[in-house]
Design a protein around this motif. Structure first.
Motif, short mmCIF file in Angstrom:
data_model
loop_
_atom_site.label_atom_id
_atom_site.label_comp_id
_atom_site.label_asym_id
_atom_site.label_seq_id
_atom_site.Cartn_x
_atom_site.Cartn_y
_atom_site.Cartn_z
N VAL A 220 9.60 0.56 -5.66
CA VAL A 220 10.99 0.97 -5.93
C VAL A 220 11.64 1.46 -4.64
CG1 VAL A 220 12.45 2.60 -7.19
CG2 VAL A 220 10.58 1.43 -8.37
N ASP A 221 10.91 2.23 -3.85
CA ASP A 221 11.45 2.72 -2.57
C ASP A 221 11.85 1.58 -1.65
OD1 ASP A 221 11.11 5.33 -3.36
OD2 ASP A 221 9.32 5.69 -2.13
N VAL A 222 11.03 0.53 -1.59
CA VAL A 222 11.34 -0.62 -0.72
C VAL A 222 12.60 -1.33 -1.21
CG1 VAL A 222 10.53 -2.92 -0.01
CG2 VAL A 222 8.97 -0.96 0.07
N VAL A 223 12.71 -1.55 -2.51
CA VAL A 223 13.89 -2.22 -3.06
C VAL A 223 15.15 -1.39 -2.81
CG1 VAL A 223 15.01 -2.98 -5.20
CG2 VAL A 223 12.62 -3.56 -4.78
N LEU A 224 15.09 -0.09 -3.06
CA LEU A 224 16.27 0.74 -2.87
C LEU A 224 16.65 0.89 -1.40
CD1 LEU A 224 15.77 3.47 -5.61
CD2 LEU A 224 17.22 1.42 -5.67
N ARG B 161 1.59 8.48 -3.30
CA ARG B 161 2.55 7.84 -4.20
C ARG B 161 1.88 6.66 -4.89
NH1 ARG B 161 7.67 9.19 -3.65
NH2 ARG B 161 8.47 7.15 -4.14
N THR B 162 2.38 6.30 -6.04
CA THR B 162 1.84 5.15 -6.74
C THR B 162 2.43 3.87 -6.14
OG1 THR B 162 3.63 5.07 -8.36
CG2 THR B 162 1.72 6.46 -8.89
N ARG C 212 0.84 -1.20 0.00
CA ARG C 212 0.00 0.00 0.00
C ARG C 212 0.88 1.25 0.00
NH1 ARG C 212 -5.46 -0.74 2.14
NH2 ARG C 212 -5.76 -2.96 2.44
N PRO C 213 0.80 2.01 -1.06
CA PRO C 213 1.57 3.25 -1.08
C PRO C 213 0.94 4.28 -0.16
CG PRO C 213 0.26 3.05 -3.07
CD PRO C 213 0.06 1.76 -2.29
N GLY C 214 1.74 5.22 0.29
CA GLY C 214 1.23 6.29 1.13
C GLY C 214 1.55 7.64 0.54
N SER C 215 0.95 8.66 1.07
CA SER C 215 1.24 10.05 0.69
C SER C 215 1.01 10.32 -0.80
CB SER C 215 2.68 10.42 1.07
OG SER C 215 2.91 10.17 2.42
#
Length: 66
Positions: free
Chosen positions: A32-36, A25-26, A20-23
């Protein structure tokens, strides 16, 4: 989980289930944020990023020589 016990020199990271994205975000951006974030954490543990695929949704890592 103790990543130091991982027996292989190479690994790949991905987010296999929907998150589930927040704020506003898609879901793609959130994945991508989780992977990075995982890549950054592993770099502090002696791993290096080799390649990103699927526009940053899959990261290939290599353990540095000890």
């Amino acid at each position: 989980m103790n990543i130091d016990a991982y027996p292989f020199r190479y690994m790949y990271l991905s987010v296999p289930t929907p998150i589930r994205p927040g704020s506003g975000r898609t879901e793609f951006d959130a994945r991508v944020d989780v992977v990075l974030a995982a890549v950054e954490m592993l770099e502090t543990r002696g791993w290096e990023l080799v390649n990103l695929e699927e526009l940053g949704q899959i990261a290939f890592m290599r353990r540095l020589e000890r």
